[in-house]
Write a protein that holds these residues in place. Structure first.
Motif, short mmCIF file in Angstrom:
data_model
loop_
_atom_site.label_atom_id
_atom_site.label_comp_id
_atom_site.label_asym_id
_atom_site.label_seq_id
_atom_site.Cartn_x
_atom_site.Cartn_y
_atom_site.Cartn_z
N GLN A 174 0.84 -1.19 0.00
CA GLN A 174 0.00 0.00 0.00
C GLN A 174 0.88 1.24 0.00
O GLN A 174 1.96 1.24 0.59
CB GLN A 174 -0.92 0.02 1.23
N PRO A 175 0.45 2.33 -0.65
CA PRO A 175 1.26 3.55 -0.68
C PRO A 175 1.51 4.12 0.71
O PRO A 175 0.71 3.94 1.63
CB PRO A 175 0.40 4.52 -1.50
N PHE A 176 2.64 4.79 0.87
CA PHE A 176 2.94 5.49 2.11
C PHE A 176 1.99 6.67 2.29
O PHE A 176 1.45 7.19 1.32
CB PHE A 176 4.39 5.99 2.10
N GLU A 177 1.84 7.09 3.52
CA GLU A 177 0.90 8.18 3.83
C GLU A 177 1.57 9.55 3.85
O GLU A 177 0.89 10.56 3.68
CB GLU A 177 0.24 7.92 5.18
N THR A 178 2.89 9.60 4.06
CA THR A 178 3.55 10.90 4.28
C THR A 178 4.72 11.10 3.33
O THR A 178 5.30 10.13 2.81
CB THR A 178 4.06 11.01 5.73
N GLU A 179 5.09 12.36 3.16
CA GLU A 179 6.24 12.69 2.32
C GLU A 179 7.55 12.12 2.86
O GLU A 179 8.34 11.57 2.08
CB GLU A 179 6.34 14.21 2.15
N PRO A 180 7.84 12.24 4.16
CA PRO A 180 9.09 11.66 4.67
C PRO A 180 9.21 10.17 4.40
O PRO A 180 10.30 9.68 4.08
CB PRO A 180 9.03 11.97 6.17
N GLU A 181 8.10 9.46 4.51
CA GLU A 181 8.15 8.02 4.24
C GLU A 181 8.49 7.75 2.78
O GLU A 181 9.30 6.87 2.46
CB GLU A 181 6.80 7.38 4.59
N TRP A 182 7.86 8.50 1.88
CA TRP A 182 8.17 8.32 0.46
C TRP A 182 9.62 8.71 0.16
O TRP A 182 10.31 8.03 -0.61
CB TRP A 182 7.22 9.15 -0.41
N LYS A 183 10.08 9.79 0.77
CA LYS A 183 11.47 10.21 0.54
C LYS A 183 12.44 9.13 0.98
O LYS A 183 13.39 8.78 0.25
CB LYS A 183 11.77 11.52 1.27
N ASP A 184 12.22 8.56 2.16
CA ASP A 184 13.11 7.50 2.65
C ASP A 184 13.07 6.29 1.72
O ASP A 184 14.11 5.66 1.46
CB ASP A 184 12.70 7.09 4.06
N ALA A 185 11.88 5.97 1.23
CA ALA A 185 11.75 4.80 0.35
C ALA A 185 12.46 5.02 -0.98
O ALA A 185 13.08 4.09 -1.53
CB ALA A 185 10.26 4.50 0.11
N LEU A 186 12.40 6.24 -1.51
CA LEU A 186 13.08 6.52 -2.76
C LEU A 186 14.59 6.57 -2.58
O LEU A 186 15.35 6.06 -3.42
CB LEU A 186 12.56 7.84 -3.35
N LEU A 187 15.04 7.14 -1.47
CA LEU A 187 16.47 7.14 -1.18
C LEU A 187 17.00 5.74 -0.97
O LEU A 187 18.16 5.43 -1.29
CB LEU A 187 16.76 7.99 0.06
N ALA A 188 16.15 4.86 -0.46
CA ALA A 188 16.57 3.47 -0.24
C ALA A 188 16.85 2.75 -1.56
O ALA A 188 17.55 1.73 -1.56
CB ALA A 188 15.50 2.73 0.55
N LEU A 189 16.33 3.27 -2.66
CA LEU A 189 16.62 2.68 -3.96
C LEU A 189 17.98 3.08 -4.49
O LEU A 189 18.46 2.51 -5.48
CB LEU A 189 15.55 3.11 -4.98
N THR A 190 18.62 4.07 -3.84
CA THR A 190 19.94 4.54 -4.28
C THR A 190 20.91 4.50 -3.10
O THR A 190 21.48 5.53 -2.72
CB THR A 190 19.84 5.97 -4.84
N PRO A 191 21.14 3.32 -2.50
CA PRO A 191 21.96 3.24 -1.28
C PRO A 191 23.40 3.71 -1.47
O PRO A 191 24.03 4.16 -0.51
CB PRO A 191 21.90 1.76 -0.93
N GLU A 192 23.92 3.62 -2.69
CA GLU A 192 25.29 4.06 -2.93
C GLU A 192 25.39 5.57 -3.12
O GLU A 192 26.49 6.12 -3.25
CB GLU A 192 25.86 3.34 -4.15
N HIS A 193 24.23 6.23 -3.11
CA HIS A 193 24.21 7.68 -3.29
C HIS A 193 23.24 8.29 -2.27
O HIS A 193 22.21 8.86 -2.63
CB HIS A 193 23.78 8.04 -4.72
N PRO A 194 23.60 8.20 -0.98
CA PRO A 194 22.72 8.70 0.08
C PRO A 194 22.56 10.21 0.06
O PRO A 194 21.66 10.74 0.72
CB PRO A 194 23.40 8.23 1.35
N ASP A 195 23.40 10.92 -0.70
CA ASP A 195 23.28 12.38 -0.79
C ASP A 195 22.12 12.81 -1.69
O ASP A 195 21.83 14.00 -1.80
CB ASP A 195 24.58 13.00 -1.28
N GLY A 196 21.48 11.86 -2.35
CA GLY A 196 20.34 12.20 -3.21
C GLY A 196 20.71 12.69 -4.59
O GLY A 196 19.86 13.21 -5.30
#
Length: 535
Positions: free
Chosen positions: A73-95
């Motif tokens: 199910q989709p996340f409810e908040t922006e911080p949750e989505w941001k963390d989930a998207l950053l988790a797809l780029t673990p070698e680039h935690p700076d975004g």
């Protein structure tokens, strides 16, 4: 060069709200929250040919992030989505991978890292020093002035560049030496079509539906396509690319978002964005032998030919649309109808750009209405009756077209019938074709409404007969409209018109053309004769 214009942190994406149409700006996480609440009506920066790539990008990215997080199910908040998207780029935690501008040796949004970061010898992919506008960067449909004038977006905003990047990198084909296309199309001159079920609801409902379907079908895609269930490459732009190597198809995530060109955005001293690019020695993903069969959730597959659908300049005309509906093509995930889709207002939305060798055949879009009875047929996987009715109607229109061709040709040739097997002169063909095009376009616009009417009717035979009769009437009107372009002098005019009408009506009364019509006219004549018999 520092990181600038982060899609994770800055509200760079313009959207109009459902309530009131007010324009607001979202970050990517914020947009996903708004979509989950069905608050988005449309996107001001989105051009027609970018609609499907943008929808596909949002769905694939959200599904990838949710799967990685172990959610359905989709996340409810922006911080949750941001963390989930950053988790797809673990070698680039700076975004960096989510910024439009980043050092060239790092990934930037839809832009692969350049090994060593050296781009001094790059020329633009348009053979210029730089690309000054997003529409110049975009795929061929805008770059060669075929459908939209190029280089017009002098006051472009950041989401214009974002949309152009997604369009180029996820739907472009081959464009000559060093300019390879995407994996999700059949050959470099193919198309990336988008075919799926929608309702009368907004962007958000469709996004939520397709995300849910992708998550439910993930294992199927993995098994059928030989992709990686865990640890596959999902965001292809994260991997450095010097243009000499390709990624093996089998190393990819089933929801992978690809890139096909070596592009980098850059910022001048006065904060003006431009783009540079260079060619490659090979395509980014080695999948040529797959003929576009990649598990793409919106791409129909030709069952007999075993290749992805390629759109021609005719677009989604009634013949192709009927094939998509009735079994010539296997239905992609997004086109499958589920009980949760509701019962009313369902439509198959078909979108795509027709391409060819160095040219485009335009952007095409069609909505195919699905009646309640047809919906039930799809859910129960009992579409044989629908397929037969659609095939009959396609064949009947072709027969009527042939009758109209013969009749108008007779008119323009002064009442003479063309000899069998003899081709008409080119000029005559062009004149006749203009009228045939009117006929086909008129039948195309009503094809599915009338097909649905027959499916829903309690007397389908009579409904079909009434359709044939009305089509014959419409064809005769077009024939008579052609009279004004036929012979105009005295006896010749009357002879040509009489011969054309005689041929038209004679063909319709032949049981070799449309037997149902021929039988109707025969019975009509018999009834008239009985009525005039003496008592």
């Amino acid at each position: 060069m520092t990181l600038q214009y982060s899609l994770l942190d800055e509200p760079l994406i313009r959207a109009r709200q459902v309530d009131g149409g007010q324009t607001v700006q979202y970050s990517l996480p914020g947009l996903f929250v708004a979509l989950a609440h069905d608050e988005v009506r449309d996107f001001p920066a989105l051009r027609p040919h970018q609609r499907h790539p943008w929808h596909a990008f949002m769905v694939q990215l959200a599904a990838m992030a949710l799967h990685h997080a172990g959610r359905d199910q989709p996340f409810e908040t922006e911080p949750e989505w941001k963390d989930a998207l950053l988790a797809l780029t673990p070698e680039h935690p700076d975004g960096a991978a989510w910024c439009l501008i980043a050092p060239h040796d790092k990934p930037a949004f839809m832009q692969a890292p350049v090994p060593g970061g050296k781009v001094e010898d790059w020329k633009s992919i348009k053979d210029k020093t730089t690309i000054a506008t997003p529409d110049e960067l975009d795929m061929l449909v805008t770059s060669k002035n075929h459908d939209l004038k190029a280089a017009r977006m002098r006051q472009a905003q950041l989401d214009d560049w974002m949309m152009a990047l997604i369009s180029l990198q996820t739907q472009e084909g081959s464009m000559g030496s060093g300019k390879f296309g995407i994996s999700r199309m059949n050959s470099g001159y193919g198309s990336r079509p988008g075919v799926g079920i929608i309702s009368k609801q907004q962007f958000g409902k469709r996004w939520s539906r397709d995300v849910s379907k992708l998550l439910a079908k993930r294992e199927n895609i993995v098994e059928i396509m030989g992709l990686k269930e865990q640890g596959g490459i999902g965001l292809v732009w994260l991997n450095p690319w010097d243009g000499s190597d390709s990624l093996s198809f089998g190393v990819l995530d089933p929801f992978y978002i690809e890139i096909c060109r070596r592009i980098r955005l850059q910022l001048s001293g006065n904060s003006v964005i431009s783009a540079i690019g260079t060619g490659s020695q090979t395509q980014r993903i080695a999948a040529k032998e797959r003929n576009g069969i990649t598990g793409d959730p919106w791409t129909p597959i030709d069952i007999a030919e075993k290749k992805a659908l390629t759109i021609s300049v005719n677009g989604f005309n009634y013949q192709l649309a009927a094939d998509l509906l009735c079994g010539k093509y296997s239905k992609p995930i997004a086109q499958e109808i589920f009980a949760t889709d509701g019962t009313n207002g369902l439509v198959i939305l078909a979108q795509g750009v027709a391409r060819g060798g160095g040219k485009t055949g335009g952007y095409h879009e069609r909505r195919i209405p699905i009646s309640p009875v047809v919906r039930k047929m799809f859910i129960q996987k009992q579409t044989d009756v629908l397929a037969k009715k659609a095939e009959y109607r396609v064949a009947a229109i072709n027969e009527m077209r042939s009758v109209l061709w013969a009749s108008i040709t007779t008119l323009f040739d002064n009442g003479k019938q063309q000899e069998k097997g003899k081709s008409a002169p080119k000029g005559l063909k062009q004149k006749v074709s203009a009228y045939l095009k009117q006929f086909e376009q008129a039948e195309d616009t009503r094809f599915f409404d009338e097909l649905n009417a027959e499916i829903e009717s309690i007397d389908s035979d009579n409904t079909r007969l009434q359709w044939l009769l009305s089509m014959a009437d419409r064809a005769e009107v077009i024939l008579k409209n052609a009279f004004i372009a036929g012979p105009q002098s005295g006896e010749q005019r009357y002879r040509a018109r009489s011969a054309a009408l005689s041929r038209f009506r004679g063909c319709l009364r032949s049981d070799k053309t449309l037997p149902t019509l021929a039988n109707y006219y025969l019975q009509l004549t018999a009834n008239k004769e009985i009525a005039h018999e003496p008592v």
